[in-house]
Design an enzyme around this catalytic site. Structure first.
Site, PDB file in Angstrom:
ATOM      1  N   HIS A 254     -56.151 -64.394 -87.505  1.00  0.00           N
ATOM      2  CA  HIS A 254     -55.937 -63.752 -86.207  1.00  0.00           C
ATOM      3  C   HIS A 254     -55.602 -62.283 -86.408  1.00  0.00           C
ATOM      4  O   HIS A 254     -54.933 -61.920 -87.372  1.00  0.00           O
ATOM      5  CB  HIS A 254     -54.783 -64.437 -85.458  1.00  0.00           C
ATOM      6  N   ASP A 310     -58.028 -71.954 -81.679  1.00  0.00           N
ATOM      7  CA  ASP A 310     -59.309 -72.665 -81.686  1.00  0.00           C
ATOM      8  C   ASP A 310     -59.361 -73.823 -82.676  1.00  0.00           C
ATOM      9  O   ASP A 310     -60.312 -74.608 -82.657  1.00  0.00           O
ATOM     10  CB  ASP A 310     -60.449 -71.682 -82.011  1.00  0.00           C
TER      11      ASP A 310
HETATM   12  C1  ACO Z   1     -59.310 -67.199 -79.500  1.00  0.00           C
HETATM   13  C2  ACO Z   1     -59.544 -66.401 -80.705  1.00  0.00           C
HETATM   14  O1  ACO Z   1     -60.317 -65.491 -80.643  1.00  0.00           O
HETATM   15  S1  ACO Z   1     -58.673 -66.784 -82.102  1.00  0.00           S
HETATM   16  C3  ACO Z   1     -59.760 -66.259 -83.432  1.00  0.00           C
HETATM   17  C4  ACO Z   1     -60.944 -67.174 -83.517  1.00  0.00           C
HETATM   18  N1  ACO Z   1     -61.832 -66.802 -84.639  1.00  0.00           N
HETATM   19  C5  ACO Z   1     -61.911 -67.527 -85.760  1.00  0.00           C
HETATM   20  O2  ACO Z   1     -61.232 -68.532 -85.952  1.00  0.00           O
HETATM   21  C6  ACO Z   1     -62.945 -67.073 -86.757  1.00  0.00           C
HETATM   22  C7  ACO Z   1     -62.370 -66.953 -88.149  1.00  0.00           C
HETATM   23  N2  ACO Z   1     -61.405 -65.851 -88.227  1.00  0.00           N
HETATM   24  C8  ACO Z   1     -61.827 -64.563 -88.360  1.00  0.00           C
HETATM   25  O3  ACO Z   1     -63.020 -64.268 -88.494  1.00  0.00           O
HETATM   26  C9  ACO Z   1     -60.756 -63.461 -88.362  1.00  0.00           C
HETATM   27  O4  ACO Z   1     -59.535 -63.973 -88.827  1.00  0.00           O
HETATM   28  C10 ACO Z   1     -60.564 -62.824 -86.975  1.00  0.00           C
HETATM   29  C11 ACO Z   1     -61.909 -62.333 -86.422  1.00  0.00           C
HETATM   30  C12 ACO Z   1     -59.977 -63.804 -86.012  1.00  0.00           C
HETATM   31  C13 ACO Z   1     -59.602 -61.636 -87.103  1.00  0.00           C
HETATM   32  O5  ACO Z   1     -60.266 -60.622 -87.789  1.00  0.00           O
HETATM   33  P1  ACO Z   1     -59.578 -59.287 -88.337  1.00  0.00           P
HETATM   34  O6  ACO Z   1     -58.223 -59.113 -87.811  1.00  0.00           O
HETATM   35  O7  ACO Z   1     -60.552 -58.182 -88.087  1.00  0.00           O
HETATM   36  O8  ACO Z   1     -59.465 -59.548 -89.883  1.00  0.00           O
HETATM   37  P2  ACO Z   1     -60.626 -59.328 -90.952  1.00  0.00           P
HETATM   38  O9  ACO Z   1     -61.897 -59.935 -90.489  1.00  0.00           O
HETATM   39  O10 ACO Z   1     -60.664 -57.874 -91.324  1.00  0.00           O
HETATM   40  O11 ACO Z   1     -60.061 -60.173 -92.168  1.00  0.00           O
HETATM   41  C14 ACO Z   1     -59.038 -59.694 -93.048  1.00  0.00           C
HETATM   42  C15 ACO Z   1     -59.153 -60.450 -94.369  1.00  0.00           C
HETATM   43  O12 ACO Z   1     -58.842 -61.817 -94.148  1.00  0.00           O
HETATM   44  C16 ACO Z   1     -59.938 -62.655 -94.476  1.00  0.00           C
HETATM   45  N3  ACO Z   1     -60.051 -63.670 -93.433  1.00  0.00           N
HETATM   46  C17 ACO Z   1     -59.784 -63.517 -92.112  1.00  0.00           C
HETATM   47  N4  ACO Z   1     -59.992 -64.664 -91.467  1.00  0.00           N
HETATM   48  C18 ACO Z   1     -60.392 -65.557 -92.390  1.00  0.00           C
HETATM   49  C19 ACO Z   1     -60.764 -66.913 -92.323  1.00  0.00           C
HETATM   50  N5  ACO Z   1     -60.779 -67.561 -91.167  1.00  0.00           N
HETATM   51  N6  ACO Z   1     -61.136 -67.541 -93.456  1.00  0.00           N
HETATM   52  C20 ACO Z   1     -61.138 -66.876 -94.626  1.00  0.00           C
HETATM   53  N7  ACO Z   1     -60.791 -65.586 -94.748  1.00  0.00           N
HETATM   54  C21 ACO Z   1     -60.430 -64.942 -93.641  1.00  0.00           C
HETATM   55  C22 ACO Z   1     -61.153 -61.728 -94.457  1.00  0.00           C
HETATM   56  O13 ACO Z   1     -62.185 -62.220 -95.289  1.00  0.00           O
HETATM   57  C23 ACO Z   1     -60.557 -60.443 -94.962  1.00  0.00           C
HETATM   58  O14 ACO Z   1     -60.405 -60.559 -96.363  1.00  0.00           O
HETATM   59  P3  ACO Z   1     -60.573 -59.275 -97.321  1.00  0.00           P
HETATM   60  O15 ACO Z   1     -59.502 -58.317 -96.875  1.00  0.00           O
HETATM   61  O16 ACO Z   1     -60.384 -59.833 -98.662  1.00  0.00           O
HETATM   62  O17 ACO Z   1     -61.956 -58.747 -97.037  1.00  0.00           O
HETATM   63  O1  OAA Z   2     -55.910 -62.452 -79.140  1.00  0.00           O
HETATM   64  C1  OAA Z   2     -56.995 -62.515 -79.725  1.00  0.00           C
HETATM   65  O2  OAA Z   2     -57.509 -61.565 -80.347  1.00  0.00           O
HETATM   66  C2  OAA Z   2     -57.755 -63.775 -79.750  1.00  0.00           C
HETATM   67  C3  OAA Z   2     -57.033 -64.927 -79.141  1.00  0.00           C
HETATM   68  O3  OAA Z   2     -56.245 -65.586 -79.773  1.00  0.00           O
HETATM   69  C4  OAA Z   2     -57.258 -65.193 -77.735  1.00  0.00           C
HETATM   70  O4  OAA Z   2     -58.006 -64.453 -77.082  1.00  0.00           O
HETATM   71  O5  OAA Z   2     -56.690 -66.175 -77.229  1.00  0.00           O
END
Ligand code: ACO
Ligand code: OAA
Length: 373
Positions: A254, A310
């Site tokens: 997140h 999620d």
């Molecule tokens: C309702 C919602 O929107 S909740 C979020 C739902 N999304 C997901 O579950 C998808 C999986 N999660 C992700 O892709 C990310 O954690 C996000 C998009 C939610 C947040 O992204 P950001 O804050 O931009 O973090 P970013 O993508 O830069 O990741 C930072 C580091 O953590 C790692 N990382 C982040 N999430 C994950 C994950 N789910 N699994 C493995 N590694 C992860 C990245 O690979 C990155 O590693 P690095 O620094 O070695 O390159």
């Molecule tokens: O806050 C965020 O970036 C994603 C999330 O958890 C939501 O929208 O519920």
């Protein structure tokens, strides 16, 4: 030039709607803890709170519930669209298009934003449940004005009244999805609203952004992942393999929470309860999810990556009878409340959202006619 990639840590507005403590894993709607709201309140009351800034008194709640109940019905042209459109479409595409159509119909009205918002909050479940049934070759079920918002949602899906556990699980899950500060879909809807475009267009933008697998589409991806793993014994190898291939664990990580998402904590309890009651495939999927949670935290926890909303919502939605590709549309049915509230809050002191892009290309190039290139 410092560029804040992904607008990380950039504040775009002041808000009194939602507060997230990402270090301690706490979430408050209008100052009330999400734990209290999930335990003691209901979708209608929390929606009123988010939209109008206070818990309703009895009279206010009656008015709000009545309005929601009245607005559950869909105009004939939407029903016709749902009947005629292809049945293998993404439910989020259906929802997005239905909202667009509603916007055309409503374009001559000049109702208040909250009243238009109530129409959408009320109609989203009908669109989702109707399409879910039509896709299975079943006929649609008219809304039942005697039922609460959540009960009616499930009733329109099943054809009979959901039991108490399912109704409560649905209600809590919707409450937990209502708002989350400046997430990508809320921001997308604000970008559109800030141009003084109409509410429907802003909500279409919200749906479009929520659909993506990095945002509200992650619940669908999480369930696909649990199915692909197949059994709890295979989790360890699967996760190690996935991480060594630089693939993400869906439903983990997140932008704001660097610890366990409090919504995931609550949803885990409901996922467990429903899966134990349901047994069979759903119980196996729950066991797989629990194992992914354990192994995922072991490897990713030290980097501040934990289950998000999620992760366990996928098991809850599946136990409640939604097909996996419907999960984001159920999420949207709650988040529409947050989108409307943030739009109303932003518009009060509007400024068009227009950031900058730092130009890195050349300038002053000489134009060369096509035959000389
Ligand atoms: C309702 C919602 O929107 S909740 C979020 C739902 N999304 C997901 O579950 C998808 C999986 N999660 C992700 O892709 C990310 O954690 C996000 C998009 C939610 C947040 O992204 P950001 O804050 O931009 O973090 P970013 O993508 O830069 O990741 C930072 C580091 O953590 C790692 N990382 C982040 N999430 C994950 C994950 N789910 N699994 C493995 N590694 C992860 C990245 O690979 C990155 O590693 P690095 O620094 O070695 O390159
Ligand atoms: O806050 C965020 O970036 C994603 C999330 O958890 C939501 O929208 O519920």
């Amino acid at each position: 030039m410092e560029i804040k990639k992904g607008l990380e840590d950039v504040y775009v507005k002041e808000t009194e709607i939602t507060y997230i403590d990402g270090e301690l894993g706490r979430l408050y709607y209008r100052g009330y803890s999400i734990y209290d709201l999930a335990e003691f309140s209901n979708f209608e009351e929390v929606s009123y709170l988010i939209l109008y800034g206070k818990l309703p008194n009895r009279e206010e709640l009656n008015w709000f519930q009545e309005k929601l109940r009245e607005e559950r019905y869909l105009p004939d042209f939407i029903i016709k669209f749902l009947r005629e459109v292809r049945k293998d479409a993404q439910p989020m595409d259906i929802l997005r298009t239905a909202v667009s159509l509603l916007g055309i119909e409503d374009s001559k009205n000049d109702e208040r934003t909250d009243i238009r918002g109530i129409k959408l909050i009320s109609k989203f479940p009908t669109i989702v449940a109707n399409y879910a049934r039509l896709r299975k070759g079943l006929d649609i079920i008219e809304p039942d004005p005697k039922l609460s918002h959540s009960e009616n949602f499930l009733y329109m899906l099943y054809g009979d009244r959901p039991n108490e556990i399912k109704s409560k699980a649905m209600d809590v899950t919707l409450i937990l999805h209502i708002d989350h500060e400046m997430n990508a879909s809320t921001f997308a809807s604000l970008v559109v609203a800030s141009t003084l475009s109409d509410l429907y267009s802003s909500i279409v933008a919200g749906i479009s952004a929520l659909k993506g697998p990095l945002h509200g589409g992650a619940n669908y991806e999480a369930l696909k992942m649990f199915k692909e793993i197949g059994s709890p014994e295979k989790v360890n190898d699967y996760i190690l393999n996935r991480l060594s291939n630089k693939q993400r664990i869906m439903g983990f990580g997140h932008r704001v929470y660097k610890t366990y998402d409090p919504r995931a904590r609550i949803l885990k309890q409901y996922a467990k309860l429903l899966a134990e009651k349901e047994g069979g495939e759903i119980y196996t999927l729950y066991q797989i999810a629990e194992k992914v949670e354990e192994i995922g935290i072991k490897y990713l926890g030290p980097k501040g990556i934990y289950p998000n909303v999620d992760f366990f919502s996928s098991i809850v939605f599946y136990s409640l009878g939604f097909e996996p590709d419907f999960f984001p549309a159920v999420f949207a049915s709650a988040r529409v409340v947050g989108w409307v509230a943030h739009i109303m809050e932003y518009i009060k002191d509007n400024k068009i959202i227009r950031p900058k892009a730092y130009y890195k290309g050349e300038i002053g190039k000489k134009y060369i006619p096509i035959d000389s290139r």
